[in-house]
Design an enzyme around this catalytic site. Structure first.
Site, PDB file in Angstrom:
ATOM      1  N   CYS A   1      -4.643  70.092  11.459  1.00 25.65           N
ATOM      2  CA  CYS A   1      -4.623  70.923  12.664  1.00 25.65           C
ATOM      3  C   CYS A   1      -3.681  70.326  13.712  1.00 25.65           C
ATOM      4  CB  CYS A   1      -6.043  71.127  13.195  1.00 25.65           C
ATOM      5  SG  CYS A   1      -6.152  72.434  14.424  1.00 25.65           S
TER       6      CYS A   1
ATOM      7  N   HIS B   1      -9.281  72.976   9.005  1.00 28.46           N
ATOM      8  CA  HIS B   1      -9.991  71.697   8.996  1.00 28.46           C
ATOM      9  C   HIS B   1     -10.675  71.499   7.642  1.00 28.46           C
ATOM     10  CE1 HIS B   1      -9.600  70.441  13.203  1.00 28.46           C
ATOM     11  NE2 HIS B   1      -9.514  71.737  13.444  1.00 28.46           N
TER      12      HIS B   1
ATOM     13  N   GLU C   1     -12.012  68.952   6.562  1.00 25.25           N
ATOM     14  CA  GLU C   1     -13.202  68.106   6.745  1.00 25.25           C
ATOM     15  C   GLU C   1     -14.389  68.895   7.276  1.00 25.25           C
ATOM     16  OE1 GLU C   1     -10.833  68.482   8.836  1.00 25.25           O
ATOM     17  OE2 GLU C   1     -11.406  67.975  10.888  1.00 25.25           O
TER      18      GLU C   1
END
Lengths: 249, 194
Positions: B79, B171, B173
């Site tokens: 990002c 994202h 994660e």
């Protein structure tokens, strides 16, 4: 998916009153994530109620959630400054929601956004009807009315870089009679940022209506999921069938 | 050993926890001296472009990253971490970023849809849902570096691969198991299977 937190447990009340224990928050968060919840909103309802004693949202449970949860989650309740927000972000919250503090001082939104980015800042707007088409802003989880018009305030918050508005219409909260579609639409059409509708979810049809007619970017449920009346999967299946694109469970 | 760059904007923790969850060892980097001699560098992504550049320049980590990139070191940007690899961003016109990828960062043209773009969106040919939270997108000079796209109003780059660099606009994660898998492939320098 919205989880109200008190003392590290998930609770649920009606119109912010009569709180009932719903279980351990990590267990519940993981259960909803497994069901396909796209995002989980935690609100530490005591942090706001005890604002007078300047208690900020406790962090141990935030870290506990972050260790186990790999979908986005926001935390709110008692956030008054960038340093409050930073502690939550460092503990693992993806996004921060600010309520009462933004009513007192909307600049706090910009102070967080200028460091963490607007996408990390949610205005948590607890609105109460003052007329059929109008709402006023309330503070401290609906315990205190103001004279501020909710739409005006939503626009002020966006001007201060709030990246999203979590609209909870208190008159509908916990009633399961459906979201306040007309008012959600008023706010969604009045600002450029996404609006999350909250308060009143009871049936799968309510989610469809608030996303389509209410123009909400997302819809939040709590009680209906806690007691198993609905699952996130039920809602998503229904939405998909009616042409609303959702992330498959 | 994965070097995770900390630029003080908060929420680098989730990138760290994802690296832990995947079973990789990690080193947090706040100063150039913290940077291990080899291994992938992860530049996580939460914050404001200008604020992040300021911190990275002040600590000297920005120059260390430029040197590492010039040496062909494996780097992963997430990002804002991806956006920082470019030289300019409309988010902060008075700041210059790392300039290790050619092109620019500009505001997403959502064609009337709400901004920021927040939520899950299908990515790549398998249309894997990934979580996005951004208002800006990258525009690399070398269009062939765009290996996957997503759509919010306009179609924009979701994944960039250029030399040893991998960049995600979403994202990984925070995108559940599919996201963690993609991140693991990137850390191992493998095909992303998106």
């Amino acid at each position: 998916m919205c989880l109200d937190v008190a003392k590290g447990r998930v609770v649920k009340g009606t119109q912010f009153k009569d709180l009932k224990d719903q279980g351990d928050l990590v267990d519940l968060a993981l259960r909803y994530a497994d069901q396909g919840a796209d995002e989980i909103a935690f609100l530490d309802i005591e942090a706001s109620a005890e604002a007078a004693q300047e208690r900020s949202t406790r962090l141990d449970w935030v870290e506990r959630v972050a260790r186990h949860l790999f979908v986005p989650f926001s935390v709110g309740g008692g956030v008054r400054s960038w340093s409050d927000a930073l502690r939550l972000l460092d503990s693992g919250a993806d996004r921060i929601s600010v309520g009462s503090a933004a009513v007192a001082r909307p600049e706090v939104l910009g102070e967080i956004a200028s460091r963490a980015g607007a996408q990390a800042v949610i205005l948590s707007l607890d609105a109460r009807h003052s007329g059929p088409d109008r709402c006023i802003v309330t503070r401290r989880g609906g315990r205190e009315d103001t004279t501020i018009d909710a739409l005006d305030f939503a626009r002020t918050a966006v001007a201060h870089d709030a990246g999203e508005i979590l609209l909870n219409v208190i008159d509908s909260d916990g009633t399961r009679a459906g979201f306040d579609i007309p008012y959600t639409r008023t706010i969604a059409e009045g600002v450029s940022v996404p609006v999350i509708a909250s308060g009143g979810a009871g049936r799968v049809e309510d989610f469809l209506a608030v996303l389509k007619e209410g123009k909400a970017a997302a819809a939040l449920g709590a009680g209906v999921f806690h007691d198993g009346t609905l699952t996130v999967g039920n809602v998503k299946t229904f939405l998909t069938k009616h042409g609303v694109p959702v992330r498959p469970c | 050993m994965v070097a995770v760059i900390d630029y003080g904007a908060g929420n680098l923790g989730n990138a760290q926890r994802a690296v832990d969850e995947l079973g990789f060892r990690k080193q947090m980097v706040r100063t150039p001296g913290d940077l291990p001699a080899d291994g992938p560098i992860l530049l996580p992504g939460v914050g404001n472009y200008g604020a992040a550049v300021k911190t990275l320049e002040a600590s000297g980590v920005a120059d260390a990253l430029r040197t590492a990139a010039a040496a062909g070191r494996q780097m992963i940007g997430v990002c804002l971490g991806l956006q920082l690899m470019f030289r300019t961003s409309e988010e902060a016109v008075n700041f210059l970023g790392l300039g290790i990828l050619e092109g620019r960062v500009r505001r997403l043209d959502s064609r009337g849809r709400p901004l920021p773009h927040l939520g899950w969106c299908p990515v790549g040919k398998n249309r894997t849902p990934m979580y996005f939270a951004h208002s800006y997108v990258v525009e690399p000079t070398d269009r062939s570096s765009i290996t996957a796209t997503a759509e919010w109003g306009e179609t924009f780059p979701a994944v960039i691969r250029w030399g040893a660099i991998t960049g995600f606009q979403f994202h990984p994660e925070r995108s559940g198991d599919p996201g963690l898998e993609v991140l693991a492939h990137a850390i191992r320098g493998e095909d992303l299977r998106l």
